[in-house]
Write a protein that holds these residues in place. Sequence first.
Motif, PDB file in Angstrom:
ATOM      1  N   GLY A 173       0.799  -1.222   0.000  1.00  0.00           N
ATOM      2  CA  GLY A 173       0.000   0.000   0.000  1.00  0.00           C
ATOM      3  C   GLY A 173       0.828   1.265   0.000  1.00  0.00           C
ATOM      4  N   LEU A 174       2.149   1.105  -0.025  1.00  0.00           N
ATOM      5  CA  LEU A 174       3.021   2.276  -0.049  1.00  0.00           C
ATOM      6  C   LEU A 174       2.791   3.126  -1.295  1.00  0.00           C
ATOM      7  N   VAL A 175       2.275   2.490  -2.341  1.00  0.00           N
ATOM      8  CA  VAL A 175       2.022   3.192  -3.597  1.00  0.00           C
ATOM      9  C   VAL A 175       1.019   4.321  -3.423  1.00  0.00           C
ATOM     10  N   ARG A 176       0.303   4.308  -2.293  1.00  0.00           N
ATOM     11  CA  ARG A 176      -0.725   5.345  -2.051  1.00  0.00           C
ATOM     12  C   ARG A 176      -0.122   6.731  -1.857  1.00  0.00           C
ATOM     13  N   ILE A 177       1.194   6.821  -1.687  1.00  0.00           N
ATOM     14  CA  ILE A 177       1.818   8.140  -1.567  1.00  0.00           C
ATOM     15  C   ILE A 177       1.818   8.874  -2.906  1.00  0.00           C
ATOM     16  N   LEU A 178       1.636   8.130  -4.016  1.00  0.00           N
ATOM     17  CA  LEU A 178       1.593   8.737  -5.338  1.00  0.00           C
ATOM     18  C   LEU A 178       0.233   9.377  -5.584  1.00  0.00           C
ATOM     19  N   PRO A 179       0.160  10.410  -6.442  1.00  0.00           N
ATOM     20  CA  PRO A 179      -1.143  10.923  -6.872  1.00  0.00           C
ATOM     21  C   PRO A 179      -1.965   9.803  -7.504  1.00  0.00           C
ATOM     22  N   LYS A 180      -3.275   9.906  -7.420  1.00  0.00           N
ATOM     23  CA  LYS A 180      -4.151   8.837  -7.906  1.00  0.00           C
ATOM     24  C   LYS A 180      -3.881   8.495  -9.361  1.00  0.00           C
ATOM     25  N   SER A 181      -3.618   9.518 -10.196  1.00  0.00           N
ATOM     26  CA  SER A 181      -3.395   9.272 -11.625  1.00  0.00           C
ATOM     27  C   SER A 181      -2.167   8.392 -11.836  1.00  0.00           C
ATOM     28  N   LEU A 182      -1.063   8.692 -11.154  1.00  0.00           N
ATOM     29  CA  LEU A 182       0.150   7.888 -11.281  1.00  0.00           C
ATOM     30  C   LEU A 182      -0.026   6.519 -10.638  1.00  0.00           C
ATOM     31  N   ARG A 183      -0.767   6.473  -9.550  1.00  0.00           N
ATOM     32  CA  ARG A 183      -1.015   5.212  -8.844  1.00  0.00           C
ATOM     33  C   ARG A 183      -1.714   4.210  -9.747  1.00  0.00           C
ATOM     34  N   GLU A 184      -2.681   4.688 -10.495  1.00  0.00           N
ATOM     35  CA  GLU A 184      -3.396   3.785 -11.399  1.00  0.00           C
ATOM     36  C   GLU A 184      -2.565   3.461 -12.637  1.00  0.00           C
ATOM     37  N   MET A 185      -1.869   4.464 -13.178  1.00  0.00           N
ATOM     38  CA  MET A 185      -1.112   4.239 -14.406  1.00  0.00           C
ATOM     39  C   MET A 185       0.015   3.220 -14.217  1.00  0.00           C
ATOM     40  N   GLN A 186       0.704   3.271 -13.070  1.00  0.00           N
ATOM     41  CA  GLN A 186       1.857   2.390 -12.887  1.00  0.00           C
ATOM     42  C   GLN A 186       1.469   0.909 -12.946  1.00  0.00           C
ATOM     43  N   LYS A 187       0.209   0.597 -12.643  1.00  0.00           N
ATOM     44  CA  LYS A 187      -0.241  -0.788 -12.728  1.00  0.00           C
ATOM     45  C   LYS A 187      -0.230  -1.302 -14.163  1.00  0.00           C
ATOM     46  N   ALA A 188      -0.375  -0.379 -15.122  1.00  0.00           N
ATOM     47  CA  ALA A 188      -0.455  -0.774 -16.532  1.00  0.00           C
ATOM     48  C   ALA A 188       0.901  -0.821 -17.219  1.00  0.00           C
ATOM     49  N   VAL A 189       1.943  -0.367 -16.533  1.00  0.00           N
ATOM     50  CA  VAL A 189       3.272  -0.329 -17.138  1.00  0.00           C
ATOM     51  C   VAL A 189       3.864  -1.730 -17.194  1.00  0.00           C
ATOM     52  N   GLY A 190       4.280  -2.152 -18.378  1.00  0.00           N
ATOM     53  CA  GLY A 190       4.877  -3.467 -18.541  1.00  0.00           C
ATOM     54  C   GLY A 190       6.338  -3.496 -18.118  1.00  0.00           C
ATOM     55  N   THR A 191       6.990  -4.621 -18.374  1.00  0.00           N
ATOM     56  CA  THR A 191       8.394  -4.780 -18.010  1.00  0.00           C
ATOM     57  C   THR A 191       9.270  -3.916 -18.905  1.00  0.00           C
ATOM     58  N   ILE A 192      10.106  -3.122 -18.283  1.00  0.00           N
ATOM     59  CA  ILE A 192      10.996  -2.212 -19.022  1.00  0.00           C
ATOM     60  C   ILE A 192      12.282  -2.932 -19.386  1.00  0.00           C
ATOM     61  N   ALA A 193      12.759  -2.724 -20.606  1.00  0.00           N
ATOM     62  CA  ALA A 193      13.988  -3.369 -21.067  1.00  0.00           C
ATOM     63  C   ALA A 193      15.167  -2.922 -20.214  1.00  0.00           C
ATOM     64  N   SER A 194      16.102  -3.830 -19.980  1.00  0.00           N
ATOM     65  CA  SER A 194      17.261  -3.521 -19.146  1.00  0.00           C
ATOM     66  C   SER A 194      18.214  -2.579 -19.873  1.00  0.00           C
ATOM     67  N   PRO A 195      19.028  -1.839 -19.122  1.00  0.00           N
ATOM     68  CA  PRO A 195      20.035  -0.973 -19.748  1.00  0.00           C
ATOM     69  C   PRO A 195      20.955  -1.755 -20.682  1.00  0.00           C
ATOM     70  N   ARG A 196      21.339  -2.969 -20.286  1.00  0.00           N
ATOM     71  CA  ARG A 196      22.223  -3.783 -21.126  1.00  0.00           C
ATOM     72  C   ARG A 196      21.552  -4.121 -22.455  1.00  0.00           C
ATOM     73  N   GLU A 197      20.277  -4.513 -22.400  1.00  0.00           N
ATOM     74  CA  GLU A 197      19.554  -4.865 -23.619  1.00  0.00           C
ATOM     75  C   GLU A 197      19.488  -3.675 -24.571  1.00  0.00           C
ATOM     76  N   ARG A 198      19.246  -2.493 -24.032  1.00  0.00           N
ATOM     77  CA  ARG A 198      19.152  -1.307 -24.878  1.00  0.00           C
ATOM     78  C   ARG A 198      20.511  -0.908 -25.454  1.00  0.00           C
ATOM     79  N   ARG A 199      21.585  -1.151 -24.671  1.00  0.00           N
ATOM     80  CA  ARG A 199      22.931  -0.841 -25.167  1.00  0.00           C
ATOM     81  C   ARG A 199      23.356  -1.786 -26.286  1.00  0.00           C
ATOM     82  N   MET A 200      22.813  -3.007 -26.292  1.00  0.00           N
ATOM     83  CA  MET A 200      23.222  -4.034 -27.265  1.00  0.00           C
ATOM     84  C   MET A 200      22.541  -3.872 -28.626  1.00  0.00           C
TER      85      MET A 200
END
Length: 454
Positions: A173-200
């Motif tokens: 529930g720590l996510v509740r410190i975020l504004p409601k808009s960001l709190r809901e949006m972050q749930k929809a964010v998928g896995t972000i590519a690693s720095p190594r993958e992007r460098r390659m």
Amino acid sequence: MSGEGPSSKENFASSPCSGAVASLENGSGNGLLPQLDLDEIMNCMHCGFCLPTCPTYEQTGLETYSPRGRIALMKGVAVGQLPVDVEFEHHMNACLGCRACETACPAGVPYGGMLETARELVQETKKTAEKPSVLRSMIFKRIFPYPKRVRRLGNLLWGVQALGLQALANRTGLVRILPKSLREMQKAVGTIASPRERRMREPHMKAEGVKRLTVGLFTGCIMDVMFYETNQATARLLVKAGCDVVFIQEQNCCGAMHAHSGEMAGARELAKRNIEAFERAEVDFVVNNAGGCGAALKEYGHWFKGDPTWEERAKRFASRNRDANELLAELPPLAFNKPLPYTVTYQDSCHLAHGQGVRNPPRELLRRIPGLKLVEMRQPDGCCGSAGTYNLTQFEMSMRILDDKMEQVKETKAHLIVTSNPGCLLQMKQGILRAGLEGQMEAVHIMDVLDRAL
């Protein structure tokens, strides 16, 4: 519209903005504010064809939340009868900028450009009275103009996910410190590519078979952080279609977010860098897979209208831009050998459909995939409520529009919601969560669907 704001020159004269806007009335300007084009404003016939296409008017039924109502407010400012005040700012910012009204308008009123000018006027007027907020300065001046900083932000987000901090914050529930808009949006964010993958990443991918074109892939800023694999899928599709694909390192943000937020000076600086970078690369076309970015790239000529140094260069650059759907539909058909036994519905990106007029190519490409069934929803080109940063700055209105959109999606009984813009994709993922359809439906970028079928 009486009762909704100052409408007399007496009220206007008492405003602290009166001098700045009065200079527009006599056409002189004060060196900072853009000139609202009264000829364009007067082209609006107030016929009302735009009303049923406008998401905010549909939600409120209020004239000031419609395109013609906002144009009337612009006219009031342009002739010096209304101030550039908090109310004017509110009505300009409450617009999604989806440009569906442009498609419906029989007079061809360029509403999108007029809205950007009005928002620029608001920001330039505010700067004479107050300093921009720290958050606004950070976003528009300290982060997005610098690709390396955007990549570092991506590295930070990857680290948060990789260390399990995002999951922990949601679980505790720590996510509740975020504004409601960001709190809901972050749930929809998928896995972000690693720095190594992007460098390659390979900086240059060779065409398969007969080479037909050399294209520069416009990777975008947020797109290349949050949807890195979609950019890679786009490159693979172009390679299969006979294109050499070049990743130009010197490119940066397209400037759309700046332009839509009234920061046109910043948008033009970003545009100049992109023009120079792709000129040096000497590619046949600049290809993008984000409807919002593509609309901005194609409008660089308009952004530099009247500039003796940059207008022609900007027009040449704009003429060489293609959405990935456009180009893939024009090239010899790809061999989609893997059947996809899905029912899909296609959600038009507003800036791809209304801004660029690209509607059929995505559907044509989807219909080429064996086993795939395309079912149209009732209003496929109706805005989903994402609209760049609108789902953060106008959260409640955005969610009302999204919830209505999800009712249309449900009717199709689709397995996949397919779209052509990263903002729309995140919004539709959020819509699936809000509608309780996890496990039944997936939101996917069209380039990823086409890549699956290869």
